[in-house]
Design a protein around this motif. Sequence first.
Motif, PDB file in Angstrom:
ATOM      1  N   GLY A  52       0.835  -1.353   0.016  1.00  0.00           N
ATOM      2  CA  GLY A  52       0.001  -0.071  -0.126  1.00  0.00           C
ATOM      3  C   GLY A  52       0.915   1.406   0.087  1.00  0.00           C
ATOM      4  O   GLY A  52       0.266   2.192  -0.157  1.00  0.00           O
ATOM      5  N   ILE A  90      -6.152  -0.812  -7.724  1.00  0.00           N
ATOM      6  CA  ILE A  90      -4.866  -1.147  -7.697  1.00  0.00           C
ATOM      7  C   ILE A  90      -4.007   0.084  -7.808  1.00  0.00           C
ATOM      8  O   ILE A  90      -4.248   1.046  -8.487  1.00  0.00           O
ATOM      9  CB  ILE A  90      -4.560  -2.326  -8.897  1.00  0.00           C
ATOM     10  CG1 ILE A  90      -4.635  -1.626 -10.355  1.00  0.00           C
ATOM     11  CG2 ILE A  90      -5.466  -3.379  -8.930  1.00  0.00           C
ATOM     12  CD1 ILE A  90      -4.116  -2.431 -11.297  1.00  0.00           C
ATOM     13  N   ASP A  91      -2.695   0.075  -7.435  1.00  0.00           N
ATOM     14  CA  ASP A  91      -1.606   1.050  -7.458  1.00  0.00           C
ATOM     15  C   ASP A  91      -0.672   0.128  -8.208  1.00  0.00           C
ATOM     16  O   ASP A  91      -0.211  -0.898  -7.966  1.00  0.00           O
ATOM     17  CB  ASP A  91      -1.160   1.313  -6.039  1.00  0.00           C
ATOM     18  CG  ASP A  91      -1.879   2.486  -5.518  1.00  0.00           C
ATOM     19  OD1 ASP A  91      -2.110   3.418  -6.349  1.00  0.00           O
ATOM     20  OD2 ASP A  91      -2.576   2.582  -4.468  1.00  0.00           O
ATOM     21  N   PHE A 108      -0.072   5.642  -4.518  1.00  0.00           N
ATOM     22  CA  PHE A 108      -0.089   4.980  -3.535  1.00  0.00           C
ATOM     23  C   PHE A 108      -0.371   5.574  -2.294  1.00  0.00           C
ATOM     24  O   PHE A 108       0.324   5.618  -1.282  1.00  0.00           O
ATOM     25  CB  PHE A 108       1.365   4.332  -3.384  1.00  0.00           C
ATOM     26  CG  PHE A 108       1.780   3.190  -4.483  1.00  0.00           C
ATOM     27  CD1 PHE A 108       1.800   1.975  -3.853  1.00  0.00           C
ATOM     28  CD2 PHE A 108       2.349   3.469  -5.714  1.00  0.00           C
ATOM     29  CE1 PHE A 108       1.959   0.891  -4.903  1.00  0.00           C
ATOM     30  CE2 PHE A 108       2.533   2.347  -6.505  1.00  0.00           C
ATOM     31  CZ  PHE A 108       2.634   1.328  -5.995  1.00  0.00           C
ATOM     32  N   GLY A 110      -4.021   5.996  -1.516  1.00  0.00           N
ATOM     33  CA  GLY A 110      -5.539   5.880  -1.247  1.00  0.00           C
ATOM     34  C   GLY A 110      -6.489   6.679  -2.123  1.00  0.00           C
ATOM     35  O   GLY A 110      -7.312   6.675  -1.986  1.00  0.00           O
ATOM     36  N   ALA A 136      -7.477  -9.312  -3.084  1.00  0.00           N
ATOM     37  CA  ALA A 136      -7.210  -7.915  -2.275  1.00  0.00           C
ATOM     38  C   ALA A 136      -6.309  -8.265  -1.241  1.00  0.00           C
ATOM     39  O   ALA A 136      -6.081  -9.223  -0.540  1.00  0.00           O
ATOM     40  CB  ALA A 136      -8.616  -7.728  -1.939  1.00  0.00           C
ATOM     41  N   ARG A 139       0.640  -8.193  -3.324  1.00  0.00           N
ATOM     42  CA  ARG A 139       1.607  -7.483  -3.874  1.00  0.00           C
ATOM     43  C   ARG A 139       2.168  -8.426  -5.035  1.00  0.00           C
ATOM     44  O   ARG A 139       2.557  -9.493  -4.812  1.00  0.00           O
ATOM     45  CB  ARG A 139       2.466  -6.701  -3.290  1.00  0.00           C
ATOM     46  CG  ARG A 139       3.829  -6.146  -3.971  1.00  0.00           C
ATOM     47  CD  ARG A 139       4.627  -5.353  -2.889  1.00  0.00           C
ATOM     48  NE  ARG A 139       4.121  -3.736  -2.954  1.00  0.00           N
ATOM     49  CZ  ARG A 139       4.784  -3.080  -1.952  1.00  0.00           C
ATOM     50  NH1 ARG A 139       6.128  -3.185  -1.513  1.00  0.00           N
ATOM     51  NH2 ARG A 139       4.299  -1.827  -1.744  1.00  0.00           N
ATOM     52  N   ASP A 159      -0.148  -3.153  -6.442  1.00  0.00           N
ATOM     53  CA  ASP A 159      -0.547  -3.615  -4.885  1.00  0.00           C
ATOM     54  C   ASP A 159      -2.131  -3.609  -5.364  1.00  0.00           C
ATOM     55  O   ASP A 159      -2.610  -2.614  -5.651  1.00  0.00           O
ATOM     56  CB  ASP A 159      -0.345  -2.384  -4.050  1.00  0.00           C
ATOM     57  CG  ASP A 159       1.178  -2.642  -3.238  1.00  0.00           C
ATOM     58  OD1 ASP A 159       1.670  -3.636  -3.917  1.00  0.00           O
ATOM     59  OD2 ASP A 159       1.304  -1.866  -2.392  1.00  0.00           O
ATOM     60  N   GLN A 161      -5.262  -3.164  -4.098  1.00  0.00           N
ATOM     61  CA  GLN A 161      -5.845  -2.506  -2.672  1.00  0.00           C
ATOM     62  C   GLN A 161      -7.169  -2.924  -2.329  1.00  0.00           C
ATOM     63  O   GLN A 161      -7.547  -3.017  -1.184  1.00  0.00           O
ATOM     64  CB  GLN A 161      -5.843  -0.843  -2.884  1.00  0.00           C
ATOM     65  CG  GLN A 161      -4.491  -0.472  -3.391  1.00  0.00           C
ATOM     66  CD  GLN A 161      -3.633  -0.309  -1.904  1.00  0.00           C
ATOM     67  OE1 GLN A 161      -3.878  -0.896  -1.232  1.00  0.00           O
ATOM     68  NE2 GLN A 161      -2.476   0.562  -2.283  1.00  0.00           N
ATOM     69  N   LYS A 162      -8.166  -3.095  -3.554  1.00  0.00           N
ATOM     70  CA  LYS A 162      -9.661  -3.363  -3.101  1.00  0.00           C
ATOM     71  C   LYS A 162     -10.094  -4.050  -4.344  1.00  0.00           C
ATOM     72  O   LYS A 162      -9.926  -3.906  -5.456  1.00  0.00           O
ATOM     73  CB  LYS A 162     -10.432  -2.192  -2.698  1.00  0.00           C
ATOM     74  CG  LYS A 162     -11.743  -2.440  -2.324  1.00  0.00           C
ATOM     75  CD  LYS A 162     -12.343  -1.316  -1.790  1.00  0.00           C
ATOM     76  CE  LYS A 162     -13.776  -1.697  -1.104  1.00  0.00           C
ATOM     77  NZ  LYS A 162     -14.392  -0.503  -0.407  1.00  0.00           N
ATOM     78  N   SER A 296     -13.289   5.776  -2.330  1.00  0.00           N
ATOM     79  CA  SER A 296     -12.361   6.457  -3.059  1.00  0.00           C
ATOM     80  C   SER A 296     -13.218   7.512  -4.040  1.00  0.00           C
ATOM     81  O   SER A 296     -12.471   8.549  -4.413  1.00  0.00           O
ATOM     82  CB  SER A 296     -11.314   5.693  -3.889  1.00  0.00           C
ATOM     83  OG  SER A 296     -12.322   5.052  -4.856  1.00  0.00           O
TER      84      SER A 296
END
Length: 303
Positions: A52, A90-91, A108, A110, A136, A139, A159, A161-162, A296
């Motif tokens: 994250g 995703i990042d 990265f 949020g 989720a 990495r 990454d 993220q969700k 987000s």
Amino acid sequence: MRKTAAALITLGLAALALAGCSAGPSFAGQACSSKATSSVLTNSVTVKGEFGKAPEVSFATPTKVQKSSVDDLITGTGSAITEKNQPIVIDVALYDAKTGQSLGSTSFDGSTQVADINTWDGQLKTIGDALGCATAGSRLLVGFPAGTVAEGGAVAVVDVQKVFLPHAEGSLVYNDALGLPTVVRAPDGRPGIIIPDAKKPAKQVTQTLIRGTGAKVTKDDVLRVQLTSVDWDTRKVLKSTWDAQSVAISATGLEGQTVGSQVLLVIPPADANQSTGADGNGTQAIVVDILGVDTSASLSSGQ
């Protein structure tokens, strides 16, 4: 005046005009263990830092990427990506494999917006191959062969993220209300709405079709949803997010529903007009799949 579910869903449907068509095939039936891996890539690339957060990446250059590959550096325990139009956050940090130089990254922090694999594939070719079945909290170290992203190949740290639900999931709810539309579902969850030969409701109707097992929706939530709207009189589909991307709407009017639920709303013109300014030319039947709470997203004060 308090906003109705009709108002917010109409606004959500209007947002489709801003989204490009991204529907595509799903990963249904794909064995997650079949994902390509590359121990050679992990021998050449070192990734440090917390999930994250922006990664610290060092290379043994030049790193050669012979074919598309993916390694799980961290294996998350969250929901899996199973559909190409499934909403995800995703990042990504992207590097030139030959030089090790950064080719760009997301923040990265949020603030990365919800997208789907179809959208990401349009920006970063073949990344969808790496994301299929990823969970989720994971990495990933992804390799792109020469000529796909950079002349000498590329490497990305991703990454996950969700991961939102791909469609409504839960228990079917028995409804004995006569004269209301019937909803059928394709294997991928896409609903079809069958309008009955019956008198149109004079007032808005809300009916839970599937009761999800997720968190209860509160009035302040912003929801990530899939929507289908059908005109009662013509039986024609007016809008469908299933043919584009999921959208974010306010939870007002859907309070008390749970994540994973599917809700049928029948919206007479008068209710549609109350706070949206919609033309209200006809009664609409709208099916909403509540995929999750979208932290987000931000909605304008008009919504």
